[in-house]
Design a protein around this motif. Structure first.
Motif, PDB file in Angstrom:
ATOM      1  N   LYS A  31      11.843 -34.613 -34.835  1.00 43.80           N
ATOM      2  CA  LYS A  31      10.306 -34.382 -35.374  1.00 43.80           C
ATOM      3  C   LYS A  31      10.080 -33.206 -34.627  1.00 43.80           C
ATOM      4  CE  LYS A  31       5.915 -35.109 -36.280  1.00 43.80           C
ATOM      5  NZ  LYS A  31       5.136 -35.193 -34.907  1.00 43.80           N
ATOM      6  N   CYS A  33       7.545 -30.029 -34.539  1.00 42.67           N
ATOM      7  CA  CYS A  33       6.079 -29.584 -35.188  1.00 42.67           C
ATOM      8  C   CYS A  33       5.310 -28.696 -34.150  1.00 42.67           C
ATOM      9  CB  CYS A  33       5.312 -31.026 -35.253  1.00 42.67           C
ATOM     10  SG  CYS A  33       4.026 -30.651 -36.462  1.00 42.67           S
ATOM     11  N   GLU A  35       2.456 -29.190 -33.443  1.00 40.61           N
ATOM     12  CA  GLU A  35       1.391 -30.057 -32.764  1.00 40.61           C
ATOM     13  C   GLU A  35       2.219 -31.429 -32.633  1.00 40.61           C
ATOM     14  OE1 GLU A  35      -1.953 -30.108 -35.789  1.00 40.61           O
ATOM     15  OE2 GLU A  35      -2.242 -28.149 -35.131  1.00 40.61           O
ATOM     16  N   CYS A  37      -0.135 -34.443 -32.675  1.00 39.99           N
ATOM     17  CA  CYS A  37      -1.483 -35.121 -33.018  1.00 39.99           C
ATOM     18  C   CYS A  37      -1.426 -36.562 -32.771  1.00 39.99           C
ATOM     19  CB  CYS A  37      -1.759 -35.068 -34.420  1.00 39.99           C
ATOM     20  SG  CYS A  37      -1.649 -33.423 -35.073  1.00 39.99           S
ATOM     21  N   CYS A  40      -0.876 -38.916 -35.492  1.00 40.90           N
ATOM     22  CA  CYS A  40       0.381 -38.778 -36.475  1.00 40.90           C
ATOM     23  C   CYS A  40       0.998 -40.017 -36.809  1.00 40.90           C
ATOM     24  CB  CYS A  40       1.573 -37.777 -35.480  1.00 40.90           C
ATOM     25  SG  CYS A  40       2.882 -37.554 -36.704  1.00 40.90           S
ATOM     26  N   VAL A  42       4.109 -39.883 -38.315  1.00 44.07           N
ATOM     27  CA  VAL A  42       5.510 -39.742 -38.710  1.00 44.07           C
ATOM     28  C   VAL A  42       6.121 -40.345 -37.459  1.00 44.07           C
ATOM     29  CG1 VAL A  42       7.197 -37.674 -38.916  1.00 44.07           C
ATOM     30  CG2 VAL A  42       4.868 -37.641 -39.937  1.00 44.07           C
ATOM     31  N   SER A  83       8.365 -34.372 -42.311  1.00 49.19           N
ATOM     32  CA  SER A  83       8.541 -34.798 -40.678  1.00 49.19           C
ATOM     33  C   SER A  83       7.885 -33.678 -39.760  1.00 49.19           C
ATOM     34  CB  SER A  83       9.951 -34.577 -40.423  1.00 49.19           C
ATOM     35  OG  SER A  83      10.724 -35.535 -41.331  1.00 49.19           O
ATOM     36  N   ASN A 112      -0.903 -28.177 -41.445  1.00 50.29           N
ATOM     37  CA  ASN A 112      -1.780 -28.475 -40.563  1.00 50.29           C
ATOM     38  C   ASN A 112      -2.589 -27.098 -40.053  1.00 50.29           C
ATOM     39  OD1 ASN A 112      -0.216 -26.731 -38.682  1.00 50.29           O
ATOM     40  ND2 ASN A 112       0.472 -28.641 -37.619  1.00 50.29           N
TER      41      ASN A 112
HETATM   42  S1  SF4 Z   1       0.127 -35.249 -37.998  1.00 51.55           S
HETATM   43 FE1  SF4 Z   1       1.271 -33.554 -39.010  1.00 51.55          FE
HETATM   44  S2  SF4 Z   1       0.591 -31.700 -37.552  1.00 51.55           S
HETATM   45 FE2  SF4 Z   1       0.279 -33.551 -36.364  1.00 51.55          FE
HETATM   46  S3  SF4 Z   1       2.120 -34.157 -35.196  1.00 51.55           S
HETATM   47 FE3  SF4 Z   1       2.293 -35.174 -37.203  1.00 51.55          FE
HETATM   48  S4  SF4 Z   1       3.450 -34.152 -38.608  1.00 51.55           S
HETATM   49 FE4  SF4 Z   1       2.716 -32.586 -36.827  1.00 51.55          FE
END
Ligand code: SF4
Length: 313
Positions: A31, A33, A35, A37, A40, A42, A83, A112
């Motif tokens: 994963k 990214c 960020e 978050c 999240c 995912v 992802s 994002n």
């Molecule tokens: S919500 Fe979106 S931007 Fe935030 S950590 Fe998960 S995948 Fe990344």
């Protein structure tokens, strides 16, 4: 859900309320990214970085898409999401251009917004028919607490990038606001986000809250549907809210304690409470009348909207 086992970068197509049948394209290894978050759904970000590169081979993604197409599958939109943050992929613009060249599909980019301050990213994002960016914070501190960004990414850059995108982009710009209890759902916080969102002149605002347990190690419950309905008109244009699978419990069926607890965090519009529960405002008024008479709740008029709140007096 992958299209078939032998597709690695494509998933779906999945029915989407706003995009019809949407084929997902995932350009990030799990994963990676920009960020991490708190909401999240995912997975926790294991590689937190703002680096842009070809995280997965562009040629392999395009070949997979061509094969999917040749097999005669159908979709309304091809959507870059998945992802992690799709604009981290240095070839995301090539993917959009390739899909567009086929002439059969619309394209969407779910971002994002953290890299939109980069002119190259905006240039490539502008290839999509729809771009959705996130705006769930109102200042640097709230941005850090909610999104936990990679080094070098700031709220000022996010806002600057999203505003620049709006100024340059002729397609549809959607803004997603994720509301989270304790992080950004207090009235003055929502109003601050709404004010900034307005400055992006979005074609639509989507108000959201967590619908599944977050996986990023932070316990983030969902914001009550009635509160989403209350604050939706504060946005311009008025925010759309998700379709909830079940109706909220009718206030008529709540215990006094549950009702007071629901209203303890912030006042809620009587209309919104009624709409969330599928009942009439008059029923809500009747239900709260006893608690108002007992001095535990109060009803007040705010800009023509009847709000019910806990009486702290
Ligand atoms: S919500 Fe979106 S931007 Fe935030 S950590 Fe998960 S995948 Fe990344």
């Amino acid at each position: 859900m992958k299209t078939e086992e032998n597709f690695r970068y494509l998933f779906g197509p999945v029915p989407s309320r706003r995009l019809g049948l949407s084929l997902g394209v995932d350009l990030n290894p799990l994963k990676v990214c920009t960020e991490n978050c708190v909401f999240c759904q995912v997975a926790p970000t294991t590689e937190l970085t703002a680096a842009r590169k070809e995280w997965v081979p562009t040629a392999a993604v395009l070949a997979e898409f061509d094969r999917w197409q040749a097999e005669g599958h159908r979709a309304d939109y091809v959507t870059l999401s998945g992802s992690g943050e799709p604009t981290m992929h240095a070839g995301f613009g090539d993917v959009l251009r390739h899909v567009k060249a086929v002439g059969k599909f619309k394209t969407a980019l779910l971002s994002n917004g953290s890299l939109m301050w980069l002119p190259d990213v905006r240039r490539d994002a502008a290839e999509a028919d729809v771009v959705k960016v996130t705006l769930s914070a109102w200042d640097e501190d709230s941005f850090r607490r909610i999104h936990r960004p990679a080094a070098g990414l700031t709220f000022a850059k996010l806002l600057e990038g999203e505003r620049a995108l709006r100024a340059e982009y002729r397609g549809k710009l959607w803004v997603e606001v994720m509301l989270l209890p304790r992080f950004n759902d207090a009235p003055e916080q929502v109003r601050a986000i709404a004010e900034l969102a307005k400055s992006l002149r979005p074609d639509a605002v989507h108000l959201n809250t967590t619908t599944r347990p977050a996986l990023a190690g932070v316990d983030v419950p969902r914001v009550p549907e009635a509160w989403l309905r209350t604050v939706a008109p504060w946005f311009s244009p008025a925010a759309e809210i998700p379709v909830f699978s079940g109706r909220a419990v009718s206030p008529a069926k709540m215990t006094d304690a549950a009702l007071v607890e629901l209203l303890a965090r912030h006042p809620i519009a009587i209309d919104a409470l009624a709409a969330a529960a599928g009942t009439e405002p008059i029923e809500v008024e009747r239900r709260v009348a006893g608690l108002v008479a007992a001095g535990r709740l109060a009803i007040e008029d705010r800009d023509g909207t009847r709000m019910v709140r806990v009486n702290f007096a």
